[in-house]
Design a protein around this motif. Structure first.
Motif, PDB file in Angstrom:
ATOM      1  N   VAL A 157       0.838  -1.203   0.000  1.00  0.00           N
ATOM      2  CA  VAL A 157       0.000   0.000   0.000  1.00  0.00           C
ATOM      3  C   VAL A 157       0.874   1.255   0.000  1.00  0.00           C
ATOM      4  CG1 VAL A 157      -1.699   1.314   1.331  1.00  0.00           C
ATOM      5  CG2 VAL A 157      -2.002  -1.152   1.008  1.00  0.00           C
ATOM      6  N   ALA A 158       1.950   1.253   0.784  1.00  0.00           N
ATOM      7  CA  ALA A 158       2.864   2.403   0.807  1.00  0.00           C
ATOM      8  C   ALA A 158       3.485   2.612  -0.574  1.00  0.00           C
ATOM      9  CB  ALA A 158       3.950   2.199   1.860  1.00  0.00           C
ATOM     10  N   GLU A 159       3.854   1.528  -1.258  1.00  0.00           N
ATOM     11  CA  GLU A 159       4.407   1.641  -2.611  1.00  0.00           C
ATOM     12  C   GLU A 159       3.394   2.252  -3.563  1.00  0.00           C
ATOM     13  OE1 GLU A 159       5.774  -2.185  -3.955  1.00  0.00           O
ATOM     14  OE2 GLU A 159       7.160  -2.379  -2.272  1.00  0.00           O
ATOM     15  N   ILE A 160       2.144   1.798  -3.496  1.00  0.00           N
ATOM     16  CA  ILE A 160       1.096   2.317  -4.373  1.00  0.00           C
ATOM     17  C   ILE A 160       0.886   3.813  -4.130  1.00  0.00           C
ATOM     18  CG2 ILE A 160      -1.405   2.251  -4.829  1.00  0.00           C
ATOM     19  CD1 ILE A 160      -1.185  -0.828  -4.271  1.00  0.00           C
ATOM     20  N   LEU A 161       0.894   4.208  -2.863  1.00  0.00           N
ATOM     21  CA  LEU A 161       0.660   5.608  -2.499  1.00  0.00           C
ATOM     22  C   LEU A 161       1.901   6.484  -2.677  1.00  0.00           C
ATOM     23  CD1 LEU A 161      -1.450   5.069   0.725  1.00  0.00           C
ATOM     24  CD2 LEU A 161      -2.275   5.840  -1.504  1.00  0.00           C
ATOM     25  N   LYS A 162       3.058   5.840  -2.959  1.00  0.00           N
ATOM     26  CA  LYS A 162       4.325   6.563  -3.131  1.00  0.00           C
ATOM     27  C   LYS A 162       4.715   7.314  -1.853  1.00  0.00           C
ATOM     28  CE  LYS A 162       4.484   5.733  -7.644  1.00  0.00           C
ATOM     29  NZ  LYS A 162       4.510   4.353  -7.924  1.00  0.00           N
ATOM     30  N   ILE A 163       4.516   6.642  -0.715  1.00  0.00           N
ATOM     31  CA  ILE A 163       4.923   7.189   0.577  1.00  0.00           C
ATOM     32  C   ILE A 163       5.728   6.118   1.300  1.00  0.00           C
ATOM     33  CG2 ILE A 163       2.984   8.799   0.777  1.00  0.00           C
ATOM     34  CD1 ILE A 163       1.607   6.819   2.647  1.00  0.00           C
ATOM     35  N   SER A 164       6.435   6.516   2.339  1.00  0.00           N
ATOM     36  CA  SER A 164       7.200   5.539   3.114  1.00  0.00           C
ATOM     37  C   SER A 164       6.251   4.737   4.002  1.00  0.00           C
ATOM     38  CB  SER A 164       8.243   6.252   3.981  1.00  0.00           C
ATOM     39  OG  SER A 164       7.596   6.977   5.022  1.00  0.00           O
ATOM     40  N   GLU A 165       6.713   3.583   4.440  1.00  0.00           N
ATOM     41  CA  GLU A 165       5.909   2.780   5.373  1.00  0.00           C
ATOM     42  C   GLU A 165       5.691   3.541   6.673  1.00  0.00           C
ATOM     43  OE1 GLU A 165       6.531  -1.612   5.611  1.00  0.00           O
ATOM     44  OE2 GLU A 165       8.207  -1.120   4.254  1.00  0.00           O
ATOM     45  N   ARG A 166       6.680   4.294   7.094  1.00  0.00           N
ATOM     46  CA  ARG A 166       6.548   5.082   8.325  1.00  0.00           C
ATOM     47  C   ARG A 166       5.438   6.126   8.186  1.00  0.00           C
ATOM     48  NH1 ARG A 166      10.527   6.588  12.579  1.00  0.00           N
ATOM     49  NH2 ARG A 166       9.713   8.486  13.518  1.00  0.00           N
ATOM     50  N   THR A 167       5.393   6.807   7.035  1.00  0.00           N
ATOM     51  CA  THR A 167       4.330   7.791   6.797  1.00  0.00           C
ATOM     52  C   THR A 167       2.970   7.101   6.762  1.00  0.00           C
ATOM     53  OG1 THR A 167       5.816   9.259   5.607  1.00  0.00           O
ATOM     54  CG2 THR A 167       3.459   9.540   5.183  1.00  0.00           C
ATOM     55  N   LEU A 168       2.906   5.936   6.123  1.00  0.00           N
ATOM     56  CA  LEU A 168       1.655   5.182   6.106  1.00  0.00           C
ATOM     57  C   LEU A 168       1.238   4.820   7.523  1.00  0.00           C
ATOM     58  CD1 LEU A 168      -0.683   3.765   4.688  1.00  0.00           C
ATOM     59  CD2 LEU A 168       0.794   1.756   4.436  1.00  0.00           C
ATOM     60  N   TYR A 169       2.176   4.367   8.343  1.00  0.00           N
ATOM     61  CA  TYR A 169       1.871   3.999   9.718  1.00  0.00           C
ATOM     62  C   TYR A 169       1.286   5.199  10.473  1.00  0.00           C
ATOM     63  CZ  TYR A 169       2.393   2.474  14.531  1.00  0.00           C
ATOM     64  OH  TYR A 169       2.142   2.167  15.840  1.00  0.00           O
ATOM     65  N   ARG A 170       1.907   6.388  10.295  1.00  0.00           N
ATOM     66  CA  ARG A 170       1.382   7.595  10.953  1.00  0.00           C
ATOM     67  C   ARG A 170      -0.049   7.901  10.501  1.00  0.00           C
ATOM     68  NH1 ARG A 170       5.899  11.173   9.368  1.00  0.00           N
ATOM     69  NH2 ARG A 170       7.610   9.882  10.004  1.00  0.00           N
ATOM     70  N   LYS A 171      -0.301   7.714   9.215  1.00  0.00           N
ATOM     71  CA  LYS A 171      -1.645   7.954   8.707  1.00  0.00           C
ATOM     72  C   LYS A 171      -2.633   6.941   9.287  1.00  0.00           C
ATOM     73  CE  LYS A 171      -0.230  10.138   4.388  1.00  0.00           C
ATOM     74  NZ  LYS A 171      -0.899  11.425   4.497  1.00  0.00           N
ATOM     75  N   LEU A 172      -2.206   5.696   9.392  1.00  0.00           N
ATOM     76  CA  LEU A 172      -3.070   4.660   9.972  1.00  0.00           C
ATOM     77  C   LEU A 172      -3.436   5.016  11.405  1.00  0.00           C
ATOM     78  CD1 LEU A 172      -1.344   1.413   8.637  1.00  0.00           C
ATOM     79  CD2 LEU A 172      -3.430   2.491   7.790  1.00  0.00           C
ATOM     80  N   MET A 173      -2.475   5.492  12.169  1.00  0.00           N
ATOM     81  CA  MET A 173      -2.747   5.898  13.554  1.00  0.00           C
ATOM     82  C   MET A 173      -3.678   7.113  13.574  1.00  0.00           C
ATOM     83  SD  MET A 173      -1.223   3.733  15.465  1.00  0.00           S
ATOM     84  CE  MET A 173      -1.425   2.485  14.207  1.00  0.00           C
ATOM     85  N   SER A 174      -3.388   8.078  12.717  1.00  0.00           N
ATOM     86  CA  SER A 174      -4.181   9.306  12.672  1.00  0.00           C
ATOM     87  C   SER A 174      -5.639   9.034  12.296  1.00  0.00           C
ATOM     88  CB  SER A 174      -3.538  10.266  11.673  1.00  0.00           C
ATOM     89  OG  SER A 174      -4.363  11.361  11.414  1.00  0.00           O
ATOM     90  N   TYR A 175      -5.852   8.105  11.341  1.00  0.00           N
ATOM     91  CA  TYR A 175      -7.203   7.810  10.867  1.00  0.00           C
ATOM     92  C   TYR A 175      -7.834   6.622  11.584  1.00  0.00           C
ATOM     93  CZ  TYR A 175      -5.818  10.810   6.947  1.00  0.00           C
ATOM     94  OH  TYR A 175      -5.389  11.852   6.163  1.00  0.00           O
TER      95      TYR A 175
END
Length: 184
Positions: A157-175
């Motif tokens: 999912v991070a690859e598809i969104l062109k973001i790092s896994e860490r950024t994805l993790y932060r978004k998952l926590m935020s949402y």
């Protein structure tokens, strides 16, 4: 001997071969060609689209999208000369935000000048005014959908969104999306 004349196709014929909205943009963000699907998508005549800045059509903004934090396929394609795909928020013909996948394709003319070909694939449109259609709400729904589709595989999912896994993790926590896509 039969005439072996090569068929010629104008740029508009090539654009119109695409089913999805497709636009050709120069390095100054000026739209130089658009197919019928693109014109219909933004409910704007071809004559008003060609010559306009892409950010005016997509975002109703005088500034390119990267100026306010959106990842811009134009920059990536022009820097690398390679295809680039990104999830993006555009505004449709009713001025509602929609989450789209933008596939940026480098297209070179006979002089080697690079243009951006953009194919736009709609992911989600928010058309009900009573719904929460903030960019964050659209992004959260899109991330949740991708996690479901990829069985919670965060790296994919991070690859598809062109973001790092860490950024994805932060978004998952935020949402509050910690359990999406894991069968829970």
């Amino acid at each position: 001997m039969p005439n072996k004349k090569k068929p010629t196709f104008g740029p508009q014929a090539i654009l119109d071969m695409r089913d999805n909205p497709f636009v050709l943009i120069d390095k100054n963000y000026t739209i130089i060609g658009a197919n019928e699907a693109y014109c219909n998508s933004y409910n704007t005549p071809h004559s008003e689209i060609v010559g306009s800045k892409c950010h005016m059509i997509h975002h109703n903004s005088k500034l390119p999208c990267h100026s306010y934090g959106e990842e811009c396929p134009m920059q990536r394609v022009m820097e690398s000369g390679d295809r680039y795909e990104v999830s993006h928020v555009h505004h449709n013909r009713k001025h509602f935000p929609e989450c789209v996948s933008v596939k940026g394709i480098p297209i070179f003319d006979e002089n080697g000048v690079c243009y951006l070909g953009e194919e736009i694939v709609q992911i989600e449109t928010i058309s009900d005014e009573s719904e929460n259609y903030s960019i964050q709400a659209i992004e959260a729904r899109h991330i949740a959908q991708l996690l479901e589709e990829h069985n919670g595989h965060r790296r994919k999912v991070a690859e598809i969104l062109k973001i790092s896994e860490r950024t994805l993790y932060r978004k998952l926590m935020s949402y509050n999306l910690r359990r999406v896509g894991k069968g829970n």
